[in-house]
Scaffold this active site. Structure first.
Site, PDB file in Angstrom:
ATOM      1  N   HIS A   6       0.823  -1.049   0.039  1.00  0.00           N
ATOM      2  CA  HIS A   6       0.039   0.023   0.193  1.00  0.00           C
ATOM      3  C   HIS A   6       0.880   1.344   0.089  1.00  0.00           C
ATOM      4  O   HIS A   6       2.166   0.937   0.163  1.00  0.00           O
ATOM      5  CB  HIS A   6      -0.940   0.015   1.157  1.00  0.00           C
ATOM      6  CG  HIS A   6      -0.289   0.118   2.619  1.00  0.00           C
ATOM      7  ND1 HIS A   6       0.480  -0.880   3.186  1.00  0.00           N
ATOM      8  CD2 HIS A   6      -0.414   0.781   3.582  1.00  0.00           C
ATOM      9  CE1 HIS A   6       1.054  -0.652   4.268  1.00  0.00           C
ATOM     10  NE2 HIS A   6       0.411   0.452   4.699  1.00  0.00           N
ATOM     11  N   ASP A   9       5.419   4.586   5.123  1.00  0.00           N
ATOM     12  CA  ASP A   9       6.387   3.835   5.831  1.00  0.00           C
ATOM     13  C   ASP A   9       6.517   2.591   5.186  1.00  0.00           C
ATOM     14  O   ASP A   9       7.423   1.705   5.440  1.00  0.00           O
ATOM     15  CB  ASP A   9       5.817   3.535   7.303  1.00  0.00           C
ATOM     16  CG  ASP A   9       4.574   2.821   7.368  1.00  0.00           C
ATOM     17  OD1 ASP A   9       3.864   3.294   6.459  1.00  0.00           O
ATOM     18  OD2 ASP A   9       4.427   1.962   8.351  1.00  0.00           O
ATOM     19  N   HIS A  20       1.223   4.000   1.930  1.00  0.00           N
ATOM     20  CA  HIS A  20       1.429   4.842   3.226  1.00  0.00           C
ATOM     21  C   HIS A  20       3.041   4.682   3.162  1.00  0.00           C
ATOM     22  O   HIS A  20       3.702   3.831   2.626  1.00  0.00           O
ATOM     23  CB  HIS A  20       1.059   3.866   4.438  1.00  0.00           C
ATOM     24  CG  HIS A  20      -0.563   4.393   4.920  1.00  0.00           C
ATOM     25  ND1 HIS A  20      -1.193   3.604   5.656  1.00  0.00           N
ATOM     26  CD2 HIS A  20      -0.929   5.554   4.650  1.00  0.00           C
ATOM     27  CE1 HIS A  20      -2.283   4.046   6.012  1.00  0.00           C
ATOM     28  NE2 HIS A  20      -2.443   5.277   5.430  1.00  0.00           N
ATOM     29  N   ASP A  44      -0.308  -4.200   6.054  1.00  0.00           N
ATOM     30  CA  ASP A  44      -1.103  -3.542   7.256  1.00  0.00           C
ATOM     31  C   ASP A  44      -2.390  -4.098   7.049  1.00  0.00           C
ATOM     32  O   ASP A  44      -3.162  -3.891   5.981  1.00  0.00           O
ATOM     33  CB  ASP A  44      -1.043  -2.289   7.242  1.00  0.00           C
ATOM     34  CG  ASP A  44       0.422  -1.529   7.596  1.00  0.00           C
ATOM     35  OD1 ASP A  44       1.596  -2.639   7.418  1.00  0.00           O
ATOM     36  OD2 ASP A  44       0.563  -0.385   7.817  1.00  0.00           O
ATOM     37  N   HIS A  65       6.191  -5.473  11.834  1.00  0.00           N
ATOM     38  CA  HIS A  65       5.359  -4.037  11.736  1.00  0.00           C
ATOM     39  C   HIS A  65       5.069  -3.893  13.117  1.00  0.00           C
ATOM     40  O   HIS A  65       3.992  -3.584  13.401  1.00  0.00           O
ATOM     41  CB  HIS A  65       4.150  -4.311  11.091  1.00  0.00           C
ATOM     42  CG  HIS A  65       3.705  -2.984  10.522  1.00  0.00           C
ATOM     43  ND1 HIS A  65       2.573  -2.172  11.242  1.00  0.00           N
ATOM     44  CD2 HIS A  65       4.023  -2.022   9.401  1.00  0.00           C
ATOM     45  CE1 HIS A  65       2.498  -1.066  10.655  1.00  0.00           C
ATOM     46  NE2 HIS A  65       3.197  -1.149   9.652  1.00  0.00           N
TER      47      HIS A  65
END
Length: 396
Positions: free
Chosen positions: A66, A70, A68, A266, A339
Site C-alpha cells: 500500500h 512507511d 502509506h 498492514d 510491523h
C-alpha cells in the site's frame, strides 16, 4: 531446473509508522535462488540492503502492499540505486547516463518490475520527475485495480519517464482476487485485497509442484534389464514417463506441492486473501500493538486485551492474537510477526528487557495459533524456507 534450490527471506525493516534505533521501516527481501524480490520499501531500505547480504543488483521485482509512506518512501532511492540513477550534469558537460536515458535501450533489457495498488505508477513517475532523476535501465509498474478504481489509464496526466515501460492495469476476478499476476517457470504470484485504513494488498508466492521423492531401486533394475541409458533417471526424477524397449512404461514419482509464502501488508482483517493463503508454509503478518501487563513497563493501567485490540483495529492494524488466529485459520506452518510499534525494541538478541517483551508478544500469538512456530521479526534476520516439511529458520 525443475525446482528452486534456495528460498530465503531477509527482514530489512520491521517497524510500523515510526522507525526506532533498532527497527527500520517496513521491507523484506525474498531470495529465490539468484533473484531478489522486495516486498515494500520503507524509508532507508537501500541502507538496510547495504547492511545485509542482499545484493541490490539482483533485485528483479518489487511488490508494494500500500502507499502509506512507511511502506513506499524508500522505493525511489532503491529504484535509482538499482537502475544506475543520476542527477544530471552542469551545462556543457556530457553525462553518459543522460544519453542513455534519452534513447530507448535494446529490447533484450528486461525492465525492473514493480507491482502495487492504484497510485503506485503515479507516485514513481512524479517522484522521478520532480527529483530530476535519470535512470540507466528501464522499469515498469503494474497496478492492481479494485472494482472502484478506474480500470484504464495511468491515474496521472504526467508523461512517462523516459525509462518507464507500459505496465498492466490488472482487474480483479469475480472472486475478488488477482490470480497469477506473475507466472514464471518455477513460481507464481497471486494477490488479494486485505482490510486496512487505505487500499492494501497481500501477496501469495507459490512454488509450482516439485518432483517427488525418488526410489532408485524401483527403476534401475528395469533400466538395466532393457539396456536403457541411466540418463533416463533424470527424466523420471522430473516426474516424466519413460517407455522402455520392451514397451514397459516407467512413471516418475508424482509431483508434490511446492512452497507457499504469504506476505501481508498492514491489516485489521485479511479475510479476503484466506482462500489463496491456505496451507502456507510461511505467513508474514503484522502485529503492531500488544497488551503486555507485567512485561511491558509502558503498559497503561486502563488498558485491557480488548481495549488494545479495538484500538489496533480502529487504526487498521492487528495484535499478535489476531495474527495467530489467522495463521490457525489458513493452517499455516510458521508465522512471522512484523510491523511492530516503536515501543517494542528490535534488539532482543542482545538485550534482556527487549527479549522479555518480544517473548511476551510471541506467546500471545502462540496462544491463538495453537500449533506451528512463531517468530518475531528483527531487522536483518533471515529465514530459509525449505521444501514442505523441511522449512526451518536461521539467523543472519
Amino acid at each position: 531446473m525443475s525446482s528452486l534450490t534456495s528460498v530465503n527471506i531477509t527482514i530489512l525493516g520491521s517497524a510500523s509508522a515510526q522507525p526506532s534505533s533498532t527497527r527500520n521501516h517496513s521491507s523484506l527481501a525474498l531470495r529465490l535462488d539468484g533473484d531478489v524480490w522486495l516486498f515494500d520499501c520503507g524509508e532507508a531500505t537501500q541502507h538496510q540492503i547495504q547492511k545485509s547480504s542482499v545484493k541490490v543488483g539482483k533485485v528483479q521485482k518489487i511488490f508494494i502492499t500500500h502507499t502509506h509512506g512507511d511502506h513506499i518512501f524508500g522505493l525511489l532511492p532503491v529504484l535509482a540505486m538499482r537502475l544506475n540513477g543520476a542527477g544530471g550534469m552542469v551545462d556543457g558537460a556530457e553525462d553518459p547516463r543522460a544519453q542513455t536515458a534519452s534513447t530507448a535501450p535494446t529490447e533484450d533489457v528486461q525492465p525492473l518490475e514493480i507491482y502495487g495498488p492504484l497510485g503506485t505508477r503515479a507516485y514513481v513517475r512524479h517522484g522521478l520527475a520532480y527529483t530530476h532523476t535519470l535512470l540507466g535501465a528501464p522499469y515498469v509498474v503494474h497496478e492492481l485495480r479494485l472494482p472502484t478504481d478506474p480500470q484504464d489509464g495511468d491515474y496521472t496526466e504526467m508523461l512517462p519517464h523516459p525509462m518507464e515501460r507500459p505496465g498492466r492495469n490488472i482487474a480483479q476476478t469475480e472472486q475478488g482476487v488477482w490470480p497469477e499476476i506473475y507466472k514464471g517457470a518455477l513460481v507464481t504470484v497471486s494477490a488479494a485485497p486485505i482490510l486496512h485504513s487505505v487500499p492494501c494488498v497481500g501477496y501469495v508466492v507459490n512454488e509450482l509442484p516439485v518432483p517427488g521423492k525418488m526410489d532408485p531401486k524401483k527403476y534401475i533394475p528395469e533400466l538395466k534389464r532393457t539396456g536403457t541409458p541411466m540418463s533416463a533417471m533424470s527424466r523420471l526424477q522430473r516426474g516424466e514417463s519413460v517407455t522402455l524397449s520392451d514397451g514397459t512404461v516407467l512413471h516418475g514419482p508424482p509431483r508434490k506441492p511446492g512452497r507457499k509464502i504469504v506476505i501481508l501488508g498492514d491489516t485489521y482483517d485479511p479475510s479476503p486473501i484466506a482462500s489463496l493463503a491456505e496451507d502456507a508454509c510461511l505467513l508474514i503478518h503484522e502485529a503492531t500493538n500488544a497488551h503486555l501487563p507485567g512485561i511491558d513497563p509502558n503498559t497503561k493501567e486502563t488498558d485491557t486485551y480488548e481495549v488494545v485490540e479495538e484500538r489496533a483495529k480502529s487504526r487498521g492494524h492487528s495484535t499478535p492474537q489476531m495474527a495467530g488466529a489467522f495463521a490457525k485459520r489458513i493452517r499455516a506452518r510458521k508465522l512471522v510477526l512484523n510491523h511492530f510499534s516503536a515501543r517494542y525494541p528490535g534488539n532482543d538478541d542482545v538485550n534482556e528487557e527487549a527479549r522479555r517483551i518480544m517473548n511476551g508478544i510471541r506467546e500471545l500469538a502462540v496462544n491463538s495459533f495453537g500449533s506451528g512456530e512463531v517468530i518475531c521479526a528483527r531487522d536483518l534476520m533471515s529465514f530459509d524456507v525449505g521444501p514442505r516439511g523441511e522449512d526451518r529458520p536461521s539467523g543472519e
